[in-house]
Motif scaffolding. Structure first.
Motif, PDB file in Angstrom:
ATOM      1  N   PRO A   1      -5.793  14.935  -6.414  1.00  0.00           N
ATOM      2  CA  PRO A   1      -6.291  13.901  -5.496  1.00  0.00           C
ATOM      3  C   PRO A   1      -6.057  12.524  -6.093  1.00  0.00           C
ATOM      4  O   PRO A   1      -6.032  12.361  -7.311  1.00  0.00           O
ATOM      5  CB  PRO A   1      -7.792  14.203  -5.387  1.00  0.00           C
ATOM      6  N   ALA A   2      -5.935  11.527  -5.240  1.00  0.00           N
ATOM      7  CA  ALA A   2      -5.602  10.194  -5.746  1.00  0.00           C
ATOM      8  C   ALA A   2      -6.230   9.102  -4.902  1.00  0.00           C
ATOM      9  O   ALA A   2      -6.467   9.277  -3.699  1.00  0.00           O
ATOM     10  CB  ALA A   2      -4.084  10.011  -5.779  1.00  0.00           C
ATOM     11  N   ILE A   3      -6.485   7.992  -5.555  1.00  0.00           N
ATOM     12  CA  ILE A   3      -6.774   6.726  -4.891  1.00  0.00           C
ATOM     13  C   ILE A   3      -5.615   5.810  -5.244  1.00  0.00           C
ATOM     14  O   ILE A   3      -5.394   5.488  -6.409  1.00  0.00           O
ATOM     15  CB  ILE A   3      -8.112   6.135  -5.351  1.00  0.00           C
ATOM     16  N   LEU A   4      -4.833   5.447  -4.251  1.00  0.00           N
ATOM     17  CA  LEU A   4      -3.568   4.753  -4.448  1.00  0.00           C
ATOM     18  C   LEU A   4      -3.672   3.292  -4.028  1.00  0.00           C
ATOM     19  O   LEU A   4      -4.238   2.983  -2.972  1.00  0.00           O
ATOM     20  CB  LEU A   4      -2.463   5.455  -3.666  1.00  0.00           C
ATOM     21  N   VAL A   5      -3.103   2.430  -4.854  1.00  0.00           N
ATOM     22  CA  VAL A   5      -3.097   0.990  -4.594  1.00  0.00           C
ATOM     23  C   VAL A   5      -1.628   0.543  -4.562  1.00  0.00           C
ATOM     24  O   VAL A   5      -1.047   0.227  -5.598  1.00  0.00           O
ATOM     25  CB  VAL A   5      -3.879   0.217  -5.671  1.00  0.00           C
ATOM     26  N   PRO A   6      -0.997   0.538  -3.390  1.00  0.00           N
ATOM     27  CA  PRO A   6       0.431   0.196  -3.323  1.00  0.00           C
ATOM     28  C   PRO A   6       0.714  -1.194  -3.879  1.00  0.00           C
ATOM     29  O   PRO A   6      -0.061  -2.140  -3.661  1.00  0.00           O
ATOM     30  CB  PRO A   6       0.744   0.262  -1.823  1.00  0.00           C
ATOM     31  N   LEU A   7       1.828  -1.305  -4.586  1.00  0.00           N
ATOM     32  CA  LEU A   7       2.252  -2.601  -5.116  1.00  0.00           C
ATOM     33  C   LEU A   7       2.583  -3.528  -3.947  1.00  0.00           C
ATOM     34  O   LEU A   7       3.481  -3.240  -3.156  1.00  0.00           O
ATOM     35  CB  LEU A   7       3.486  -2.412  -6.005  1.00  0.00           C
ATOM     36  N   PRO A   8       1.885  -4.652  -3.795  1.00  0.00           N
ATOM     37  CA  PRO A   8       2.082  -5.486  -2.602  1.00  0.00           C
ATOM     38  C   PRO A   8       3.438  -6.166  -2.537  1.00  0.00           C
ATOM     39  O   PRO A   8       3.877  -6.539  -1.446  1.00  0.00           O
ATOM     40  CB  PRO A   8       0.945  -6.516  -2.706  1.00  0.00           C
ATOM     41  N   ILE A   9       4.111  -6.339  -3.683  1.00  0.00           N
ATOM     42  CA  ILE A   9       5.401  -7.022  -3.673  1.00  0.00           C
ATOM     43  C   ILE A   9       6.577  -6.046  -3.683  1.00  0.00           C
ATOM     44  O   ILE A   9       7.723  -6.461  -3.843  1.00  0.00           O
ATOM     45  CB  ILE A   9       5.526  -7.989  -4.874  1.00  0.00           C
ATOM     46  N   ALA A  10       6.311  -4.752  -3.494  1.00  0.00           N
ATOM     47  CA  ALA A  10       7.394  -3.769  -3.461  1.00  0.00           C
ATOM     48  C   ALA A  10       8.331  -4.078  -2.295  1.00  0.00           C
ATOM     49  O   ALA A  10       7.893  -4.442  -1.200  1.00  0.00           O
ATOM     50  CB  ALA A  10       6.834  -2.362  -3.320  1.00  0.00           C
TER      51      ALA A  10
ATOM     52  N   ARG B   1      -6.533   8.688  -0.881  1.00  0.00           N
ATOM     53  CA  ARG B   1      -7.016   7.504  -0.175  1.00  0.00           C
ATOM     54  C   ARG B   1      -6.135   6.345  -0.608  1.00  0.00           C
ATOM     55  O   ARG B   1      -5.772   6.249  -1.785  1.00  0.00           O
ATOM     56  CB  ARG B   1      -8.476   7.194  -0.538  1.00  0.00           C
ATOM     57  N   ALA B   2      -5.761   5.472   0.308  1.00  0.00           N
ATOM     58  CA  ALA B   2      -4.952   4.298  -0.015  1.00  0.00           C
ATOM     59  C   ALA B   2      -5.766   3.038   0.242  1.00  0.00           C
ATOM     60  O   ALA B   2      -6.430   2.915   1.281  1.00  0.00           O
ATOM     61  CB  ALA B   2      -3.673   4.271   0.813  1.00  0.00           C
ATOM     62  N   ILE B   3      -5.716   2.108  -0.716  1.00  0.00           N
ATOM     63  CA  ILE B   3      -6.426   0.838  -0.595  1.00  0.00           C
ATOM     64  C   ILE B   3      -5.426  -0.288  -0.844  1.00  0.00           C
ATOM     65  O   ILE B   3      -4.790  -0.340  -1.901  1.00  0.00           O
ATOM     66  CB  ILE B   3      -7.573   0.723  -1.618  1.00  0.00           C
ATOM     67  N   ARG B   4      -5.277  -1.158   0.123  1.00  0.00           N
ATOM     68  CA  ARG B   4      -4.418  -2.327  -0.064  1.00  0.00           C
ATOM     69  C   ARG B   4      -4.973  -3.195  -1.199  1.00  0.00           C
ATOM     70  O   ARG B   4      -6.189  -3.299  -1.369  1.00  0.00           O
ATOM     71  CB  ARG B   4      -4.342  -3.141   1.216  1.00  0.00           C
ATOM     72  N   GLN B   5      -4.084  -3.822  -1.962  1.00  0.00           N
ATOM     73  CA  GLN B   5      -4.538  -4.548  -3.138  1.00  0.00           C
ATOM     74  C   GLN B   5      -5.531  -5.655  -2.792  1.00  0.00           C
ATOM     75  O   GLN B   5      -6.484  -5.887  -3.542  1.00  0.00           O
ATOM     76  CB  GLN B   5      -3.341  -5.125  -3.902  1.00  0.00           C
ATOM     77  N   GLU B   6      -5.338  -6.322  -1.659  1.00  0.00           N
ATOM     78  CA  GLU B   6      -6.254  -7.405  -1.305  1.00  0.00           C
ATOM     79  C   GLU B   6      -7.657  -6.878  -0.979  1.00  0.00           C
ATOM     80  O   GLU B   6      -8.631  -7.632  -0.992  1.00  0.00           O
ATOM     81  CB  GLU B   6      -5.707  -8.210  -0.125  1.00  0.00           C
ATOM     82  N   LYS B   7      -7.777  -5.578  -0.720  1.00  0.00           N
ATOM     83  CA  LYS B   7      -9.074  -4.972  -0.439  1.00  0.00           C
ATOM     84  C   LYS B   7      -9.558  -4.086  -1.590  1.00  0.00           C
ATOM     85  O   LYS B   7     -10.611  -3.428  -1.472  1.00  0.00           O
ATOM     86  CB  LYS B   7      -9.002  -4.145   0.847  1.00  0.00           C
ATOM     87  N   PHE B   8      -8.811  -4.095  -2.676  1.00  0.00           N
ATOM     88  CA  PHE B   8      -9.139  -3.245  -3.811  1.00  0.00           C
ATOM     89  C   PHE B   8     -10.171  -3.949  -4.688  1.00  0.00           C
ATOM     90  O   PHE B   8      -9.851  -4.684  -5.622  1.00  0.00           O
ATOM     91  CB  PHE B   8      -7.867  -2.934  -4.607  1.00  0.00           C
ATOM     92  N   THR B   9     -11.426  -3.723  -4.376  1.00  0.00           N
ATOM     93  CA  THR B   9     -12.544  -4.315  -5.112  1.00  0.00           C
ATOM     94  C   THR B   9     -13.328  -3.209  -5.799  1.00  0.00           C
ATOM     95  O   THR B   9     -13.171  -2.017  -5.488  1.00  0.00           O
ATOM     96  CB  THR B   9     -13.473  -5.073  -4.169  1.00  0.00           C
ATOM     97  N   ALA B  10     -14.190  -3.604  -6.715  1.00  0.00           N
ATOM     98  CA  ALA B  10     -15.019  -2.625  -7.402  1.00  0.00           C
ATOM     99  C   ALA B  10     -15.904  -1.867  -6.410  1.00  0.00           C
ATOM    100  O   ALA B  10     -16.079  -0.645  -6.514  1.00  0.00           O
ATOM    101  CB  ALA B  10     -15.871  -3.324  -8.457  1.00  0.00           C
ATOM    102  N   VAL B  11     -16.428  -2.575  -5.420  1.00  0.00           N
ATOM    103  CA  VAL B  11     -17.293  -1.944  -4.423  1.00  0.00           C
ATOM    104  C   VAL B  11     -16.520  -0.908  -3.617  1.00  0.00           C
ATOM    105  O   VAL B  11     -16.977   0.228  -3.401  1.00  0.00           O
ATOM    106  CB  VAL B  11     -17.908  -3.006  -3.490  1.00  0.00           C
ATOM    107  N   GLU B  12     -15.299  -1.281  -3.162  1.00  0.00           N
ATOM    108  CA  GLU B  12     -14.500  -0.361  -2.351  1.00  0.00           C
ATOM    109  C   GLU B  12     -14.070   0.841  -3.172  1.00  0.00           C
ATOM    110  O   GLU B  12     -14.067   1.985  -2.679  1.00  0.00           O
ATOM    111  CB  GLU B  12     -13.285  -1.091  -1.780  1.00  0.00           C
ATOM    112  N   LEU B  13     -13.691   0.616  -4.415  1.00  0.00           N
ATOM    113  CA  LEU B  13     -13.287   1.730  -5.272  1.00  0.00           C
ATOM    114  C   LEU B  13     -14.444   2.702  -5.474  1.00  0.00           C
ATOM    115  O   LEU B  13     -14.266   3.926  -5.358  1.00  0.00           O
ATOM    116  CB  LEU B  13     -12.796   1.206  -6.614  1.00  0.00           C
TER     117      LEU B  13
END
Length: 392
Positions: free
Chosen positions: A284-293, A312-324
């Motif tokens: 299982p994974a929580i993935l944070v795609p590289l925004p500049i890819a 689960r995928a989280i956009r970097q701009e929404k990747f916060t400690a709370v969301e994680l």
């Protein structure tokens, strides 16, 4: 397995994402008795994991990007010089097929192959067709993909497309039949965090604080392994110490396959090789795609595994400690949820990617009867795999 020894040339850009599947195909073709050569750039020649018998040829490879006319001129000159050098190699090596894995270092070899009338194949590791493979799509004989759905792939080329998956390292593939590590309501929760070959600063900044926000029932059971940038490692170590979370940190782990085998949860980027290894092993994974890819291909890479329930995928701009912390709780508060996600990720894997890609490549330059045998064998194997997964 074919009884005829042939020669193949593999061409790949100088990153692990391009080279790892090339190495896997080289090992498979060599195991079938063929001779294989690699064309890459200086950076690619230094990537670890190259099969011992694989000879690497470093060729010039210019980039065609930006708006600087002088840069374009230098890039074109380098590509043409690389093409001339590749043609000389082909004269002596006489390949039955040239296989490209993307990246600008692959371009001269593929251009040389098409001009010399040598069959050619490109393999696309991402869910978006890369620029070099996009440029070559109309010229090559076949296009192998890692995903059933690939953006930027023209319908006019559909007849030459075969989905084979993305070949992974043998040591990772060897873990596929191992069970998911036991995870109980009071046992350790082992978390593996990586951000690619150089780590990722956003992970170093967010993950320790996100883990610290977990309920005590989870936080006190954490065991973390995290890859960091060298310049970040001291600060990350201090964060974990402040939160009283045990963590092993490093800039590079040589035994990454073993660490993946032990992990209950992966947190990191969504590069093609990462996704291929997660689905090969079933993690299982929580993935944070590289925004500049380029073309946002890492976000596209997450679609299949997320839709299946394996990540689960989280956009970097929404990747916060709370969301994680929220996403980890959703996966790990109940052992069966994490185990189900692991199985969903496993079902997305292509364990026979190297074999199926080799079957496709062997179809060029072989006797028609052998091609029929190979296709039938591959079809039977895939049917058997599907039956096994239904039973599982």
């Amino acid at each position: 397995m074919t009884n005829v020894t042939r020669h193949y040339v593999l061409a790949a850009g100088g990153t692990g994402g391009h080279l790892i599947p090339a190495f896997a195909l080289a090992a498979e073709l060599e195991a079938r008795g063929h001779h294989v050569a690699l064309i890459t750039d200086a950076r690619g020649a230094a990537i670890p994991g190259k099969p011992a018998g694989l000879t690497a040829h470093v060729l010039p490879a210019g980039r065609l990007s930006g708006m600087n006319p002088l840069g374009w001129l230098r890039g074109i000159r380098a590509i043409l010089e690389g093409r001339r050098m590749a043609l000389r190699l082909f004269d002596s090596f006489q390949p039955s097929c040239v296989v490209g894995f993307g990246g600008y270092p692959a371009l001269p070899a593929l251009l040389a192959a098409t001009s010399a009338g040598i069959p050619s194949v490109v393999h696309e590791q991402n869910a978006v067709l890369g620029r070099v493979n996009r440029f070559l799509a109309g010229r090559v004989n076949a296009i192998a993909t890692a995903y059933q759905e690939v953006e930027r792939l023209s319908q006019s080329h559909a007849a030459k497309v075969t989905c084979v998956g993305n070949p992974v390292r043998a040591e990772v593939l060897g873990l596929r039949d191992a069970p998911f590590p036991p995870f109980t309501a009071d046992g350790l929760l082992r978390v593996l965090v990586t951000g690619g070959s150089q780590g990722a600063r956003v992970l170093s900044e967010v993950v320790p604080d996100g883990l610290a926000m977990l309920p005590p029932a989870l936080r006190t059971r954490l065991q973390v392994t995290q890859q960091c940038r060298a310049e970040d490692i001291d600060a990350v170590r201090q964060r974990y110490a402040t939160h009283d979370i045990p963590a092993e940190l490093g800039t590079y782990f040589e035994d990454m396959a073993e660490r993946l085998a032990d992990a209950h949860l992966f947190i990191g980027r969504a590069g093609a090789s990462t996704i291929a290894e997660l689905t090969a092993v079933g993690r299982p994974a929580i993935l944070v795609p590289l925004p500049i890819a380029t073309d946002d291909h890492q976000a596209a890479n997450t679609r299949e595994i997320v839709a299946a329930g394996g990540a689960r995928a989280i956009r970097q701009e929404k990747f916060t400690a709370v969301e994680l912390a929220k996403q980890i709780q959703a996966l790990a508060m109940r052992p069966e949820t994490l185990a189900n996600a692991a199985h969903a990720a496993w079902n997305c894997g292509y364990p026979h990617a190297a074999r199926d890609l080799a079957d496709l490549v062997e179809g060029f330059g072989g006797a028609p009867l052998m091609d029929v045998i190979r296709v039938a064998r591959a079809s039977d194997a895939r049917a058997e795999q599907a039956k096994g997964e239904q039973v599982a």
